[in-house]
Write a protein that holds these residues in place. Structure first.
Motif, PDB file in Angstrom:
ATOM      1  N   ASN A  11       0.837  -1.200   0.000  1.00  0.00           N
ATOM      2  CA  ASN A  11       0.000   0.000   0.000  1.00  0.00           C
ATOM      3  C   ASN A  11       0.875   1.254   0.000  1.00  0.00           C
ATOM      4  OD1 ASN A  11       0.737   0.671   2.637  1.00  0.00           O
ATOM      5  ND2 ASN A  11      -0.939  -0.519   3.518  1.00  0.00           N
ATOM      6  N   PRO A  12       0.344   2.396  -0.430  1.00  0.00           N
ATOM      7  CA  PRO A  12       1.117   3.632  -0.544  1.00  0.00           C
ATOM      8  C   PRO A  12       1.626   4.154   0.794  1.00  0.00           C
ATOM      9  CG  PRO A  12      -0.971   3.820  -1.711  1.00  0.00           C
ATOM     10  CD  PRO A  12      -0.973   2.512  -1.019  1.00  0.00           C
ATOM     11  N   ASP A  13       0.892   3.991   1.879  1.00  0.00           N
ATOM     12  CA  ASP A  13       1.337   4.478   3.192  1.00  0.00           C
ATOM     13  C   ASP A  13       2.585   3.739   3.666  1.00  0.00           C
ATOM     14  OD1 ASP A  13      -0.640   6.371   3.422  1.00  0.00           O
ATOM     15  OD2 ASP A  13      -2.035   5.010   4.457  1.00  0.00           O
ATOM     16  N   GLU A  14       2.579   2.430   3.462  1.00  0.00           N
ATOM     17  CA  GLU A  14       3.744   1.654   3.854  1.00  0.00           C
ATOM     18  C   GLU A  14       4.942   2.027   2.985  1.00  0.00           C
ATOM     19  OE1 GLU A  14       5.136  -2.981   4.239  1.00  0.00           O
ATOM     20  OE2 GLU A  14       2.989  -2.555   4.189  1.00  0.00           O
ATOM     21  N   LEU A  15       4.693   2.274   1.731  1.00  0.00           N
ATOM     22  CA  LEU A  15       5.753   2.691   0.811  1.00  0.00           C
ATOM     23  C   LEU A  15       6.338   4.032   1.239  1.00  0.00           C
ATOM     24  CD1 LEU A  15       7.319   2.054  -1.744  1.00  0.00           C
ATOM     25  CD2 LEU A  15       5.532   3.172  -3.051  1.00  0.00           C
ATOM     26  N   ARG A  16       5.496   4.988   1.584  1.00  0.00           N
ATOM     27  CA  ARG A  16       5.975   6.301   2.064  1.00  0.00           C
ATOM     28  C   ARG A  16       6.805   6.142   3.346  1.00  0.00           C
ATOM     29  NH1 ARG A  16       0.510   7.806   1.210  1.00  0.00           N
ATOM     30  NH2 ARG A  16       0.292   8.682  -0.872  1.00  0.00           N
ATOM     31  N   HIS A  17       6.321   5.294   4.225  1.00  0.00           N
ATOM     32  CA  HIS A  17       7.032   5.064   5.483  1.00  0.00           C
ATOM     33  C   HIS A  17       8.427   4.488   5.221  1.00  0.00           C
ATOM     34  CE1 HIS A  17       7.729   4.122   9.658  1.00  0.00           C
ATOM     35  NE2 HIS A  17       7.944   2.843   9.334  1.00  0.00           N
ATOM     36  N   ARG A  18       8.541   3.536   4.316  1.00  0.00           N
ATOM     37  CA  ARG A  18       9.844   2.949   3.983  1.00  0.00           C
ATOM     38  C   ARG A  18      10.769   3.976   3.333  1.00  0.00           C
ATOM     39  NH1 ARG A  18      10.058  -3.065   1.543  1.00  0.00           N
ATOM     40  NH2 ARG A  18      10.139  -4.108   3.538  1.00  0.00           N
ATOM     41  N   VAL A  19      10.204   4.785   2.457  1.00  0.00           N
ATOM     42  CA  VAL A  19      11.011   5.821   1.792  1.00  0.00           C
ATOM     43  C   VAL A  19      11.534   6.806   2.827  1.00  0.00           C
ATOM     44  CG1 VAL A  19      10.883   7.805   0.218  1.00  0.00           C
ATOM     45  CG2 VAL A  19       9.927   5.590  -0.470  1.00  0.00           C
ATOM     46  N   GLU A  20      10.678   7.180   3.765  1.00  0.00           N
ATOM     47  CA  GLU A  20      11.079   8.127   4.807  1.00  0.00           C
ATOM     48  C   GLU A  20      12.174   7.528   5.698  1.00  0.00           C
ATOM     49  OE1 GLU A  20      11.199  11.756   6.100  1.00  0.00           O
ATOM     50  OE2 GLU A  20       9.821  11.162   4.519  1.00  0.00           O
ATOM     51  N   ARG A  21      12.030   6.268   6.059  1.00  0.00           N
ATOM     52  CA  ARG A  21      13.024   5.590   6.874  1.00  0.00           C
ATOM     53  C   ARG A  21      14.355   5.480   6.120  1.00  0.00           C
ATOM     54  NH1 ARG A  21      10.971   0.272   8.251  1.00  0.00           N
ATOM     55  NH2 ARG A  21      12.058  -0.423   6.396  1.00  0.00           N
ATOM     56  N   THR A  22      14.295   5.165   4.851  1.00  0.00           N
ATOM     57  CA  THR A  22      15.509   5.064   4.036  1.00  0.00           C
ATOM     58  C   THR A  22      16.195   6.418   3.931  1.00  0.00           C
ATOM     59  OG1 THR A  22      14.507   3.254   2.782  1.00  0.00           O
ATOM     60  CG2 THR A  22      16.428   4.343   1.799  1.00  0.00           C
TER      61      THR A  22
END
Length: 148
Positions: A11-22
């Motif tokens: 999902n897009p929220d999980e993707l945003r969270h991973r991008v932010e963490r990276t």
């Protein structure tokens, strides 16, 4: 397109969270690398560390010097006391009388100096006293040498 695996976000929220963490991890890595390449900052840190160590050593040396000084004073007082016990009373009396005479003569010499010495000479008193002491020492050495 590649087939989606189980580790990839769906999902897009999980993707945003991973991008932010990276991004955060990448920023921390870059800061760490920048700190390692900042020679000036590393030198300043090392200098501050060495300064702190030097201050600590100075304090230790001061404490040691104070301790040794106190020990020396104590031993000197013990030696003076032991010597005082061994010196006969007539010798002590003669020494006290001689010290009194020296003080009296020194006072008379000071007064004579003030009354008789010209002002330019009085202004250079330490040099004159030094020369007189040197002359007395030289005379003593010459007399001792002549006796041999």
């Amino acid at each position: 397109m590649t087939q989606s695996s189980q580790n990839e976000p769906t999902n897009p929220d999980e993707l945003r969270h991973r991008v932010e963490r990276t991004r955060h991890e990448l920023g921390a890595t870059l800061e760490s690398l920048a700190a390692k390449t900042d020679v000036k900052a590393r030198a300043q840190e090392k200098a501050a560390e060495l300064k702190g160590h030097a201050v600590e050593l100075k304090e230790q040396a001061g404490a040691r010097a104070t301790h040794l000084s106190e020990q020396a004073r104590g031993k000197a007082a013990e030696a003076a006391h032991a010597l005082e016990e061994k010196v006969p009373a007539p010798v002590k009396d003669k020494a006290a009388a001689a010290a009194g005479q020296v003080r009296t003569r020194a006072g008379q010499a000071e007064q004579l100096w003030q009354d008789k010495a010209p002002e330019p000479v009085r202004d250079h008193r330490k040099a004159v006293i030094g020369l007189a002491a040197a002359a007395a020492a030289l005379a003593f050495v010459l007399l001792r040498h002549g006796r041999k």
